[in-house]
Design an enzyme around this catalytic site. Sequence first.
Site, PDB file in Angstrom:
ATOM      1  CG  ASP A  13      -1.842   1.149   1.344  1.00  0.00           C
ATOM      2  OD1 ASP A  13      -1.529   2.232   0.832  1.00  0.00           O
ATOM      3  OD2 ASP A  13      -2.898   0.993   1.968  1.00  0.00           O
ATOM      4  CD  GLU A  30      -1.354   0.300   9.686  1.00  0.00           C
ATOM      5  OE1 GLU A  30      -1.324  -0.554   8.793  1.00  0.00           O
ATOM      6  OE2 GLU A  30      -2.342   0.440  10.463  1.00  0.00           O
ATOM      7  CD  GLU A  57      -7.787  -4.775  12.202  1.00  0.00           C
ATOM      8  OE1 GLU A  57      -6.714  -5.086  12.772  1.00  0.00           O
ATOM      9  OE2 GLU A  57      -7.853  -4.398  11.015  1.00  0.00           O
ATOM     10  CG  HIS A 108      -4.719  -1.779   3.172  1.00  0.00           C
ATOM     11  ND1 HIS A 108      -3.907  -0.767   3.640  1.00  0.00           N
ATOM     12  CD2 HIS A 108      -5.098  -2.483   4.258  1.00  0.00           C
ATOM     13  CE1 HIS A 108      -3.785  -0.869   4.943  1.00  0.00           C
ATOM     14  NE2 HIS A 108      -4.499  -1.895   5.353  1.00  0.00           N
TER      15      HIS A 108
END
Lengths: 380, 380
Positions: free
Chosen positions: B48, B140, B149, B318
């Site tokens: 990405d 990240e 998440e 992405h």
Amino acid sequence: MGSRANGAAAERLTSTSNGRGPVDKEVDFANYFCTYAFLYHQKEMLSDRVRMDAYYNSVFQNKHHFIGKTVLDVGTGSGILAIWSAQAGAKKVYAVEATKMAEHARALVKSNNLQDVVEVIEGSIEDITLPEKVDVIISEWMGYFLLRESMFDSVICARDRWLKPNGVMYPSHARMWLAPIRSGLSDHKMEDYEGAMDDWQGFLKETEAYYGVNMSVLTKPFSEEQKKYYLQTSLWNSLHPNQVVGNPAILKEIDCSKVTVEDILKVEASISSLVTKEETRLCGFGGWFDVHFKGSEENPAECDVELTTAPSQDDGTHWGQQVFLLQPPVHVNEGDEILVNFSMTRADDNHRLMKVDLGHSIKQSSGKMLPRVENKFFIE
Amino acid sequence: MGSRANGAAAERLTSTSNGRGPVDKEVDFANYFCTYAFLYHQKEMLSDRVRMDAYYNSVFQNKHHFIGKTVLDVGTGSGILAIWSAQAGAKKVYAVEATKMAEHARALVKSNNLQDVVEVIEGSIEDITLPEKVDVIISEWMGYFLLRESMFDSVICARDRWLKPNGVMYPSHARMWLAPIRSGLSDHKMEDYEGAMDDWQGFLKETEAYYGVNMSVLTKPFSEEQKKYYLQTSLWNSLHPNQVVGNPAILKEIDCSKVTVEDILKVEASISSLVTKEETRLCGFGGWFDVHFKGSEENPAECDVELTTAPSQDDGTHWGQQVFLLQPPVHVNEGDEILVNFSMTRADDNHRLMKVDLGHSIKQSSGKMLPRVENKFFIE
């Protein structure tokens, strides 16, 4: 799933396993059971006419096994087998289901006016208690290639806990089959694998050029991961009978009234298959199963019923077959003999998945033996 | 996963949660972490360019934050951020990774000759111990629509345990955005849903006709399940800027140096968006995020860097955007005002997934108010 207080650890473990010890129930749910809580998934299975016809016929053509009897349906799902058992005349049916699908089964039983006969119990068959032993255990437990999902462990547990000494298992017998096949999938998967590796090379160049990091040390593990994914993982496929290029052979025969969990931890067989097609390519092997409803020796079925998942033009099932691809395919001829050593055990980290060692050699019709080839596969 | 002896229950629980209590680690692994153990998935993120460029630039254009400093990379994956931190001059980098990907990170560090600076530690950030506090935490951690998440909980934990009082967070800030959009997906998903319900009707007829079971009591739960699946589950999509039909608005602003887990358990906002396109359809809302690398107030970046996942023709990521579809779409005009009440919390059974209440009303440019519409969505 999610939040759970520090409870008694023993309740969290099931006795299903890969022979190595108990399995955490919540993990088992996250990995396995959760799909069965969806009506969409139940509908898929209920829409499988071959599956439905076989179980329907096995029950209604053998009412003597059901009339006035007690029945246990292991993994009742929507409740269909329990409902049929009651409609066929059972006095009492215990329908056990581990997921919240049990609530739908209960509603279905009630709306079909069978709540006086069918009792839906939400729980694991290993944990629940019944007030009595039963005359019949009925269950649709078969996974891809018969044993994927290892649900039969639960049926064996149910049998050992709850079946009367002269009770009957529905189905009574099961067999695993293997045959050499041809398939375009071999070429496709090799193209996919090679494409992934080409892409990786481009990725390495870019990552070094733009971001100053050399990732070539990851090429080997990446290639192993891709190889496992594209080339070594068995595939679901609905084979056409014409794709079967040699005589199918039996890998395993199971008598559901006697088999133990230990008996099915390992499926090991040496088989031989004569190629039946002229000049074709051996692209791999197709695996499938059949089950039979024969009743028991003391109390046989009046009408034997077979449910087969062999390659079929019109009577395919949602199970399809499991395909194990060879790279590269091999040219074979009518009269060649394919000798296979097959060994399947449970995956180390998930007892519901399998790993396979498949070695084969070809004895050509001329008598010449081609060198043995060994392959590992994963049933995921 | 699989077999595990009855060990101390406390070790099995993480502190990440939905605010309701600890989470079983093996379940968390089965549900969440396992994807990150695959090199294929790491490669997707490493490919990405927008993501990579932003982090690369944030580090190398702010070397003063790294030279001679100690750094902690939370969720190092392949190790890329840790490697850049070392290359930018860090004295010591701790690279923590919960999955077996840590082994690959270790190999990558070594093959790039940084093993004297970068120490890869396999474990959960909540459990591991570092020998010292750090100057910089880089991570990240962003999921779809920023918080899917719930990995940021782990970064907050790392900050509270391991960041020096004047330490710097990379990124330093994060924002969630929402905008009204047009999209053909509304029509497609409604067609899919209606198709599934038509199919169900046929299934009901067949099941009654062939198998003597009336399944109509399941129509309501089936339709709710399909509705949730087709109409109420947010979708990943890569939106074109032309699909944004009104001014985007900020739902949430996060200062990564100060925010607590409690602050992010609920994202609640009332926003207003003016329609900017003539005669178009409001088909739903698109959600995305951006992060900024500004350093801290006491120790700012020399060069602010932005990573945005807003709809873009050429610079998509992405992450795409998360799309919340309305049924049916509504005709709107330039000058209409769309008022939205947005509320997002964690799913009851899985703290890494979200549920959304999204109510909107439209004040047309004429002044007329259309009735309020309330919708529930699930970020799965």
